[in-house]
Each structure stands twice: as C-alpha cells, then as structure tokens.
Write a protein that holds these residues in place. Structure first.
Motif, PDB file in Angstrom:
ATOM      1  N   ASP A   1      48.871  42.568  53.720  1.00 46.53           N
ATOM      2  CA  ASP A   1      48.506  41.392  53.342  1.00 46.53           C
ATOM      3  C   ASP A   1      46.970  40.910  53.349  1.00 46.53           C
ATOM      4  OD1 ASP A   1      51.222  40.771  52.984  1.00 46.53           O
ATOM      5  OD2 ASP A   1      51.602  39.493  54.810  1.00 46.53           O
ATOM      6  N   ALA A   2      46.514  41.280  54.478  1.00 42.73           N
ATOM      7  CA  ALA A   2      44.967  41.101  54.541  1.00 42.73           C
ATOM      8  C   ALA A   2      44.185  42.019  53.679  1.00 42.73           C
ATOM      9  CB  ALA A   2      44.573  41.512  56.302  1.00 42.73           C
ATOM     10  N   GLU A   3      44.675  42.958  53.211  1.00 40.34           N
ATOM     11  CA  GLU A   3      44.029  43.887  52.043  1.00 40.34           C
ATOM     12  C   GLU A   3      44.359  43.113  51.002  1.00 40.34           C
ATOM     13  OE1 GLU A   3      45.414  47.827  52.675  1.00 40.34           O
ATOM     14  OE2 GLU A   3      44.324  48.183  54.687  1.00 40.34           O
ATOM     15  N   ARG A   4      45.359  42.833  50.606  1.00 35.00           N
ATOM     16  CA  ARG A   4      45.712  42.219  49.299  1.00 35.00           C
ATOM     17  C   ARG A   4      44.840  41.056  49.062  1.00 35.00           C
ATOM     18  NH1 ARG A   4      49.296  38.325  48.415  1.00 35.00           N
ATOM     19  NH2 ARG A   4      50.203  38.743  50.296  1.00 35.00           N
ATOM     20  N   ILE A   5      44.484  40.256  50.253  1.00 38.16           N
ATOM     21  CA  ILE A   5      43.804  38.738  50.090  1.00 38.16           C
ATOM     22  C   ILE A   5      42.398  39.142  50.038  1.00 38.16           C
ATOM     23  CG2 ILE A   5      43.176  36.863  51.377  1.00 38.16           C
ATOM     24  CD1 ILE A   5      46.119  36.896  52.324  1.00 38.16           C
ATOM     25  N   ALA A   6      42.008  40.308  50.695  1.00 40.69           N
ATOM     26  CA  ALA A   6      40.646  40.612  50.774  1.00 40.69           C
ATOM     27  C   ALA A   6      40.137  41.030  49.244  1.00 40.69           C
ATOM     28  CB  ALA A   6      40.176  41.606  51.673  1.00 40.69           C
ATOM     29  N   ARG A   7      41.056  41.747  48.524  1.00 36.73           N
ATOM     30  CA  ARG A   7      40.811  42.294  47.127  1.00 36.73           C
ATOM     31  C   ARG A   7      40.664  41.021  45.930  1.00 36.73           C
ATOM     32  NH1 ARG A   7      44.419  46.490  48.704  1.00 36.73           N
ATOM     33  NH2 ARG A   7      46.250  45.142  47.713  1.00 36.73           N
TER      34      ARG A   7
ATOM     35  N   ALA B   1      37.298  39.600  44.219  1.00 42.73           N
ATOM     36  CA  ALA B   1      37.215  39.556  42.765  1.00 42.73           C
ATOM     37  C   ALA B   1      36.578  38.094  42.435  1.00 42.73           C
ATOM     38  CB  ALA B   1      38.644  40.008  42.327  1.00 42.73           C
ATOM     39  N   LEU B   2      36.874  37.244  43.274  1.00 47.50           N
ATOM     40  CA  LEU B   2      36.640  35.757  43.011  1.00 47.50           C
ATOM     41  C   LEU B   2      35.331  35.667  43.462  1.00 47.50           C
ATOM     42  CD1 LEU B   2      40.015  34.035  44.023  1.00 47.50           C
ATOM     43  CD2 LEU B   2      39.002  34.390  41.714  1.00 47.50           C
TER      44      LEU B   2
ATOM     45  N   HIS C   1      33.462  43.468  31.552  1.00 49.88           N
ATOM     46  CA  HIS C   1      33.281  43.848  32.996  1.00 49.88           C
ATOM     47  C   HIS C   1      33.836  42.989  33.942  1.00 49.88           C
ATOM     48  CE1 HIS C   1      31.893  45.923  36.561  1.00 49.88           C
ATOM     49  NE2 HIS C   1      31.341  44.542  36.925  1.00 49.88           N
ATOM     50  N   HIS C   2      33.498  41.644  33.694  1.00 50.12           N
ATOM     51  CA  HIS C   2      34.259  40.690  34.651  1.00 50.12           C
ATOM     52  C   HIS C   2      35.462  40.591  34.531  1.00 50.12           C
ATOM     53  CE1 HIS C   2      30.314  39.421  36.941  1.00 50.12           C
ATOM     54  NE2 HIS C   2      29.783  39.570  35.587  1.00 50.12           N
ATOM     55  N   LEU C   3      35.932  40.448  33.030  1.00 48.85           N
ATOM     56  CA  LEU C   3      37.483  40.273  32.923  1.00 48.85           C
ATOM     57  C   LEU C   3      38.282  41.360  33.400  1.00 48.85           C
ATOM     58  CD1 LEU C   3      37.094  38.870  29.212  1.00 48.85           C
ATOM     59  CD2 LEU C   3      37.895  37.492  31.410  1.00 48.85           C
ATOM     60  N   ARG C   4      37.718  42.724  33.170  1.00 49.48           N
ATOM     61  CA  ARG C   4      38.279  43.848  33.962  1.00 49.48           C
ATOM     62  C   ARG C   4      38.630  43.629  35.303  1.00 49.48           C
ATOM     63  NH1 ARG C   4      36.678  48.116  36.167  1.00 49.48           N
ATOM     64  NH2 ARG C   4      34.714  47.708  35.501  1.00 49.48           N
ATOM     65  N   ILE C   5      37.615  43.341  36.113  1.00 49.56           N
ATOM     66  CA  ILE C   5      37.743  43.007  37.443  1.00 49.56           C
ATOM     67  C   ILE C   5      38.939  41.976  37.636  1.00 49.56           C
ATOM     68  CG2 ILE C   5      36.601  41.994  39.569  1.00 49.56           C
ATOM     69  CD1 ILE C   5      33.997  43.502  38.376  1.00 49.56           C
ATOM     70  N   LEU C   6      38.684  40.923  37.019  1.00 47.57           N
ATOM     71  CA  LEU C   6      39.927  39.815  37.323  1.00 47.57           C
ATOM     72  C   LEU C   6      41.090  40.294  36.940  1.00 47.57           C
ATOM     73  CD1 LEU C   6      37.933  36.862  35.972  1.00 47.57           C
ATOM     74  CD2 LEU C   6      38.607  37.351  38.418  1.00 47.57           C
ATOM     75  N   VAL C   7      41.343  41.088  35.930  1.00 56.35           N
ATOM     76  CA  VAL C   7      42.846  41.745  35.335  1.00 56.35           C
ATOM     77  C   VAL C   7      43.135  42.655  36.535  1.00 56.35           C
ATOM     78  CG1 VAL C   7      43.791  43.340  33.817  1.00 56.35           C
ATOM     79  CG2 VAL C   7      42.624  41.381  33.168  1.00 56.35           C
ATOM     80  N   GLU C   8      42.075  43.736  36.903  1.00 60.45           N
ATOM     81  CA  GLU C   8      42.549  44.562  37.933  1.00 60.45           C
ATOM     82  C   GLU C   8      43.145  44.020  39.231  1.00 60.45           C
ATOM     83  OE1 GLU C   8      39.194  47.307  38.315  1.00 60.45           O
ATOM     84  OE2 GLU C   8      39.697  48.443  36.343  1.00 60.45           O
TER      85      GLU C   8
ATOM     86  N   LEU D   1      43.957  37.729  36.286  1.00 58.06           N
ATOM     87  CA  LEU D   1      44.229  37.410  35.087  1.00 58.06           C
ATOM     88  C   LEU D   1      45.292  38.214  34.345  1.00 58.06           C
ATOM     89  CD1 LEU D   1      40.627  37.020  33.487  1.00 58.06           C
ATOM     90  CD2 LEU D   1      42.261  35.046  34.241  1.00 58.06           C
ATOM     91  N   ARG D   2      46.072  37.761  33.213  1.00 56.98           N
ATOM     92  CA  ARG D   2      46.974  38.482  32.476  1.00 56.98           C
ATOM     93  C   ARG D   2      46.159  38.586  31.273  1.00 56.98           C
ATOM     94  NH1 ARG D   2      52.074  34.854  33.700  1.00 56.98           N
ATOM     95  NH2 ARG D   2      50.539  33.205  33.143  1.00 56.98           N
ATOM     96  N   ARG D   3      46.309  40.099  30.414  1.00 55.37           N
ATOM     97  CA  ARG D   3      45.779  40.373  29.361  1.00 55.37           C
ATOM     98  C   ARG D   3      46.766  40.499  28.250  1.00 55.37           C
ATOM     99  NH1 ARG D   3      42.023  44.988  30.223  1.00 55.37           N
ATOM    100  NH2 ARG D   3      43.776  45.727  31.340  1.00 55.37           N
ATOM    101  N   ASP D   4      46.290  40.054  27.284  1.00 60.71           N
ATOM    102  CA  ASP D   4      47.500  40.210  25.896  1.00 60.71           C
ATOM    103  C   ASP D   4      46.687  40.499  24.860  1.00 60.71           C
ATOM    104  OD1 ASP D   4      49.671  39.911  24.313  1.00 60.71           O
ATOM    105  OD2 ASP D   4      49.411  37.954  23.800  1.00 60.71           O
TER     106      ASP D   4
END
Length: 121
Positions: free
Chosen positions: A26-32, A36-37, A75-82, A86-89
């Motif tokens: 959980d800590a690793e997920r929240i840190a990611r 990103a934010l 580049h910023h959008l890719r980081i948020l998607v990864e 964000l969802r990408r369509d």
C-alpha cells in the motif's frame, strides 16, 4: 515520544502497542501516486480535465493553456496514465483523457485541495 514511560525520573522509550505501519504494498502504491502528482504541470492538467464539461479533454485542448510543446504535455499525460490516475481513450487520430477517480481514493483523506482529490457526491 510514542509510548514513553518514566522510570526514576528519566524518560525511556518503551513502545506501547504501536499499531503496525501501512502495509508495504500500500505504501508503495500511494508513493507512486504522490510521485506522479508531485509536478505542478500535472496538477494543472488534472484540474483542466476535471473542469471540462464532459469530464474529459483531448490532448490538443491540453497543449494550448501551457507554454509547452505537445510532446512535453504528452510526457506528463503518460506519467499520469502509467500511475493509473488518468484513463486514455484513443478516438481516430486524437487521444482523450479522463480522471480515474477510484485511483485517487487512497490519498483523498491526506491531501485536501483540488476538486479532483475530493470525493464526488
């Protein structure tokens, strides 16, 4: 001090049933998510998407408000998607982005602030 007790007038650190830490996964997920934010441009991008009437924005709409090139915004959008923020369509030659609100849930109680961090009614 957490769990401090006094013996002969001297404070001694003696843990009293401290609750276990946040599980590592959980800590690793929240840190990611926080990583990103942690960029002001990414927070601005999220605010633009959140403010869009349809709740989504095309990459072409996100380039104009910034003094940045389209590859820099992508580049910023890719980081948020990864980070699954964000969802990408993909629609034809354009890509549309929307906020994945469930992904921000773990940090909503920690970070008061922009509407995209707050629960939707």
């Amino acid at each position: 001090m957490i769990g401090a007790s006094s013996h002969t007038g001297v404070d001694v650190c003696a843990p009293d049933r401290v609750s276990p830490p946040l599980p590592r996964a959980d800590a690793e997920r929240i840190a990611r998510l926080l990583k990103a934010l942690s960029d002001p441009t990414r927070l601005q991008i999220l605010s633009l998407i959140e403010a869009a009437p349809s709740g989504e924005a095309c990459v072409c709409d996100l380039t104009e408000p910034f003094d940045m090139t389209q590859p820099a915004i992508s580049h910023h959008l890719r980081i948020l998607v990864e980070a699954n923020i964000l969802r990408r369509d993909k629609r034809g030659s354009w890509t549309w982005y929307s906020i994945n609100p469930g992904q921000l849930e773990p940090i909503r109680h920690v970070l008061p602030g922009p509407a995209f961090l707050q629960p939707t009614p």
